[in-house]
Design an enzyme around this catalytic site. Structure first.
Site, PDB file in Angstrom:
ATOM      1  N   GLU A 183      -5.988   7.574  -1.670  1.00 46.08           N
ATOM      2  CA  GLU A 183      -5.679   6.212  -1.243  1.00 46.08           C
ATOM      3  C   GLU A 183      -5.987   5.183  -2.321  1.00 46.08           C
ATOM      4  O   GLU A 183      -5.505   4.050  -2.264  1.00 46.08           O
ATOM      5  CB  GLU A 183      -6.463   5.866   0.029  1.00 46.08           C
ATOM      6  CG  GLU A 183      -6.182   6.756   1.218  1.00 46.08           C
ATOM      7  CD  GLU A 183      -4.751   6.664   1.720  1.00 46.08           C
ATOM      8  OE1 GLU A 183      -4.102   5.622   1.474  1.00 46.08           O
ATOM      9  OE2 GLU A 183      -4.275   7.624   2.346  1.00 46.08           O
ATOM     10  N   HIS A 214       0.825  -1.208   0.000  1.00 43.90           N
ATOM     11  CA  HIS A 214       0.000   0.000   0.000  1.00 43.90           C
ATOM     12  C   HIS A 214       0.858   1.257   0.000  1.00 43.90           C
ATOM     13  O   HIS A 214       0.694   2.141  -0.852  1.00 43.90           O
ATOM     14  CB  HIS A 214      -0.918  -0.008   1.222  1.00 43.90           C
ATOM     15  CG  HIS A 214      -1.720   1.247   1.385  1.00 43.90           C
ATOM     16  ND1 HIS A 214      -3.036   1.337   0.997  1.00 43.90           N
ATOM     17  CD2 HIS A 214      -1.398   2.466   1.881  1.00 43.90           C
ATOM     18  CE1 HIS A 214      -3.480   2.563   1.233  1.00 43.90           C
ATOM     19  NE2 HIS A 214      -2.505   3.265   1.786  1.00 43.90           N
ATOM     20  N   GLU A 215       1.764   1.343   0.946  1.00 41.96           N
ATOM     21  CA  GLU A 215       2.573   2.559   1.053  1.00 41.96           C
ATOM     22  C   GLU A 215       3.515   2.719  -0.142  1.00 41.96           C
ATOM     23  O   GLU A 215       3.763   3.839  -0.586  1.00 41.96           O
ATOM     24  CB  GLU A 215       3.367   2.566   2.370  1.00 41.96           C
ATOM     25  CG  GLU A 215       2.506   2.609   3.623  1.00 41.96           C
ATOM     26  CD  GLU A 215       1.579   3.814   3.684  1.00 41.96           C
ATOM     27  OE1 GLU A 215       1.811   4.820   2.982  1.00 41.96           O
ATOM     28  OE2 GLU A 215       0.599   3.744   4.442  1.00 41.96           O
ATOM     29  N   TYR A 227     -10.863   6.613   3.056  1.00 45.47           N
ATOM     30  CA  TYR A 227     -10.241   5.303   2.952  1.00 45.47           C
ATOM     31  C   TYR A 227     -11.190   4.288   2.316  1.00 45.47           C
ATOM     32  O   TYR A 227     -10.787   3.490   1.459  1.00 45.47           O
ATOM     33  CB  TYR A 227      -9.785   4.815   4.328  1.00 45.47           C
ATOM     34  CG  TYR A 227      -8.466   5.399   4.766  1.00 45.47           C
ATOM     35  CD1 TYR A 227      -7.266   4.894   4.279  1.00 45.47           C
ATOM     36  CD2 TYR A 227      -8.417   6.461   5.655  1.00 45.47           C
ATOM     37  CE1 TYR A 227      -6.050   5.429   4.673  1.00 45.47           C
ATOM     38  CE2 TYR A 227      -7.201   7.012   6.050  1.00 45.47           C
ATOM     39  CZ  TYR A 227      -6.027   6.492   5.555  1.00 45.47           C
ATOM     40  OH  TYR A 227      -4.823   7.026   5.938  1.00 45.47           O
ATOM     41  N   HIS A 266       3.022   6.612  -6.956  1.00 45.69           N
ATOM     42  CA  HIS A 266       2.172   7.743  -7.355  1.00 45.69           C
ATOM     43  C   HIS A 266       2.979   9.045  -7.325  1.00 45.69           C
ATOM     44  O   HIS A 266       2.860   9.898  -8.213  1.00 45.69           O
ATOM     45  CB  HIS A 266       0.980   7.831  -6.400  1.00 45.69           C
ATOM     46  CG  HIS A 266      -0.210   8.515  -6.972  1.00 45.69           C
ATOM     47  ND1 HIS A 266      -1.404   8.633  -6.282  1.00 45.69           N
ATOM     48  CD2 HIS A 266      -0.421   9.145  -8.158  1.00 45.69           C
ATOM     49  CE1 HIS A 266      -2.272   9.293  -7.030  1.00 45.69           C
ATOM     50  NE2 HIS A 266      -1.710   9.613  -8.166  1.00 45.69           N
ATOM     51  N   HIS A 316       1.864   4.494  -2.855  1.00 43.35           N
ATOM     52  CA  HIS A 316       1.955   5.953  -2.745  1.00 43.35           C
ATOM     53  C   HIS A 316       3.289   6.454  -3.312  1.00 43.35           C
ATOM     54  O   HIS A 316       3.340   7.496  -3.976  1.00 43.35           O
ATOM     55  CB  HIS A 316       1.848   6.386  -1.282  1.00 43.35           C
ATOM     56  CG  HIS A 316       0.464   6.326  -0.717  1.00 43.35           C
ATOM     57  ND1 HIS A 316      -0.611   6.944  -1.302  1.00 43.35           N
ATOM     58  CD2 HIS A 316      -0.016   5.751   0.421  1.00 43.35           C
ATOM     59  CE1 HIS A 316      -1.694   6.742  -0.572  1.00 43.35           C
ATOM     60  NE2 HIS A 316      -1.359   6.016   0.477  1.00 43.35           N
TER      61      HIS A 316
END
Length: 675
Positions: free
Chosen positions: A498, A469-470, A608, A476, A473
């Protein structure tokens, strides 16, 4: 050229710093004094340049020397100070963390001052009045800039505008202090070995001893294994109580002041609530839409969660006997949820984590992202770093060429460090005035299990999920091709930010990917056994009702605090938690004091789950066309990651999906049928 100061955390002389830096604008200095001085110098440079933008005659105004020039000044200020502010979260020095906090507060106030200036607002309006034909991201930039000034009160009478400026500066101070209090929390509990019955031996072995007892901190690598495994309810109650009282002595009154000031500021601007003010610029647009979303999902999830709760209560009786407390407590949930997975699905998280050594997961995760997105990562040797645990990587195209971005990895806990997992963009990609493109630099920060002399860092499957998940980011932020910093990378609507990273969580549930990520820490050739993998996948939605109601609980509290701030935030929290999560708040605790998302995600926690709808819909393309399909990955990179917020987020979604988004894939992913 203006320099970006990325302050070293190690107190080493300048001569000892290795020569490599990830971009020409990076410079390093270890002292808190230098950090603050450079932070203030950057503000002075920005103020001077802004004065030049404001002073141009209307006849001379162009897009380049007014909207874009304004954008460049703020982007440069961000670059010149963001790494100093980052020190607040990662420095090993409390003095450097304090300096980073002060820099963050000062820069926040500076931005408030900027958007309170009539001359700058007039400059933008004067340019807009010329009626030049703008298209695409240029038109969007000017529109957003004018809206920022209006939302800062520039259409208000001078006296009201002055009041608003004072309030917002005060809010900046209070919000920064609230977050810092959580990060600086050092509470812990001491337990005998008997009081930790059920705790894994390797977990106990690494704990510090104090007066013959084991010291358990409130950091995630201590808190979660303890709450998941310790059989002694009284011990779990103690630690849960401390965890949900983090920073409560300092933050309860701060929160009251923050909520009051946010409400007053919104009212001055003509909004009925802070939530209404915040949501104006989000995809949801208004509190009524958010409430409808929460209520709709809550109604769908409640029957599922009630059935799960019946099962968990029955399991509690099995463990504790017929005289067990009939109320299912906050300190029961993680433990019995973990036991349910063990009993019903034979899923043992402690056994599973033996197959996920962090170094192997990192290596294979990077391989997945490289293949999917057509990039190449390379470890940068002899880099200047703020801690020995930190690593620096470059990013280039898979086909070759010079690096176009960089990212740091800071993955293990230490005193004073940021307590959660997050991605920080230190330099945003953007087009410079000379036609070159600023290379983005980001940092992934987490608090995973730290390696010991006996074994490497081992990750739970939840940790692996968080990692993907992180790092989503990070992709992105670093794969951006946005022209303007304002729209760069993850600078998208907060209730969409998110989505791209949540989508990538799906990869950790794919059997082939999971197998590639695994390898027993004692023998890397031994992959996660198929029967264990099958059971994990079967157990994926074992608690989806309660898990997602817990998310809705946070979203509901956040919305309540910012639509009609209660006089008693603790009582309000307890009421919402029982009604939404179905599990009562522990007496004597104040979870809101440690609810860090109230700063920065204020009135936006619903995002979220809101963005998860879009995430699962985007993933449906990969499901249909191949989870490691590089052609779909290339489209995802081009149409979602690279554009940032250069255009409307909904239009980007439609472009990638080839249709309007739907909720069906999301409902399916949590075990519900589409209506």
């Amino acid at each position: 050229m203006n320099k970006l100061l990325l302050i070293l955390l190690c107190a080493v002389p300048a001569a000892a710093v290795p020569a490599f830096v990830p971009a020409p604008t990076l410079n390093y200095d270890p002292t808190p004094t230098a950090l603050l001085q450079d932070c203030r110098d950057a503000q002075k440079r920005a103020a001077s340049t802004l004065a030049g933008v404001a002073s141009l005659p209307q006849t001379a105004r162009t897009f380049d020397n007014t909207p874009w020039a304004f954008e460049r000044v703020l982007a440069q200020l961000y670059e010149d100070t963001s790494s100093g502010q980052f020190m607040k979260h990662v420095s090993v020095s409390s003095a450097a963390r304090s300096a980073g906090n002060d820099c963050e507060t000062e820069v926040g106030k500076f931005f408030i001052e900027v958007f309170s200036r009539e001359d700058l607002y007039k400059a933008l309006k004067d340019y807009a009045a010329k009626g030049e034909s703008l298209k695409g991201d240029s038109a969007r930039l000017l529109e957003k800039q004018l809206l920022d000034f209006r939302r800062s009160g520039l259409e208000l009478p001078a006296s009201e505008r002055a009041r608003l400026t004072i309030m917002r500066k005060r809010l900046t101070e209070l919000e920064s202090q609230f977050s810092r209090n959580i990060n600086e929390s050092k509470d812990f509990a001491l337990f005998t070995r008997a009081e930790m019955d059920g705790a894994p031996e390797d977990f106990v072995a690494r704990l510090e001893k104090v007066d013959g007892k084991h010291k358990v901190t409130l950091d995630y690598p201590d808190f979660f294994p303890f709450m998941d495994n310790v059989r002694v309810g009284a011990s779990r109650k103690i630690l849960e109580g401390k965890f949900n009282n983090r920073a409560s002595r300092e933050n309860l009154s701060l929160l009251d002041d923050i909520l009051s000031l946010r409400k007053k500021a919104a009212r001055i601007l003509g909004y009925p609530s802070h939530a209404a003010f915040i949501l104006e610029t989000r995809m949801a647009k208004d509190p009524a839409t958010v409430k409808a979303f929460i209520d709709r999902l809550k109604a769908r999830l409640r029957p599922l969660a009630e059935d799960e709760l019946v099962t968990l209560k029955a399991l509690k009786v099995v463990f504790e006997g017929k005289d067990a407390d009939p109320v299912f407590r906050a300190w029961d949930w993680r433990f019995y949820d973990n036991q349910l997975k063990r009993v019903r699905y034979s899923v043992d998280e402690q056994q599973i984590r033996e197959y996920f050594p962090a170094d192997l997961v990192t290596e294979q995760m990077l391989a997945v992202y490289q293949k999917l997105l057509g990039v190449k990562f390379k470890r940068v040797e002899n880099a200047s770093l703020w801690h020995p645990d930190v690593k620096l990587f470059s990013i280039s195209e898979a086909a070759g060429g010079e690096p176009f971005a960089y990212f740091y990895m800071d993955m293990f806990p230490r005193e004073g460090k940021y307590k959660h997992a997050a991605a920080f963009d230190l330099i945003k990609g953007r087009l410079l005035a000379d036609g070159t493109y600023r290379k983005p630099v980001s940092a992934i920060v987490a608090n995973f299990d730290k390696p010991t002399a006996e074994r490497p860092s081992l990750l739970t499957h939840d940790d692996v999920d968080t990692y993907f998940h992180e790092f989503g980011h990070i992709m992105h932020q670093t794969l951006t091709r946005a022209r303007f910093s304002r729209f760069s990378g993850s600078e998208v609507a907060r209730d969409f930010v998110e989505g791209p990273s949540q989508m990538l969580e799906n990869w950790v549930w794919d059997p082939e990917v999971l197998s590639s990520l695994s390898g027993h820490y004692q023998d890397r050739s031994k992959k996660l056994p198929k029967e264990m993998l099958d059971k994990m996948i079967a157990a994926r939605n074992a608690d989806s009702g309660l898990f997602n109601l817990r998310q809705l609980n946070f979203a509901s509290i956040d919305q309540l605090y910012h639509t009609a701030p209660p006089s008693d935030t603790t009582g309000a929290y307890a009421k919402v938690m029982k009604e939404v999560f179905l599990i009562p708040m522990s007496e004597g605790t104040h979870p809101q004091a440690g609810f860090g998302h109230l700063m920065g995600y204020d009135a936006g926690y619903y995002g979220y789950l809101w963005s998860k709808v879009y995430a699962q819909d985007m993933f449906s393309r990969f499901e249909a066309e191949g989870i490691m399909n590089p052609a779909v990955g290339a489209q995802y990179r081009r149409k979602i990651l690279e554009v940032g917020s250069s255009g409307d987020e909904m239009e980007a979604l439609k472009s990638f999906l080839g249709r309007a988004p739907k909720e069906d894939a999301f409902l399916k992913s949590i075990g519900l049928k589409a209506e």
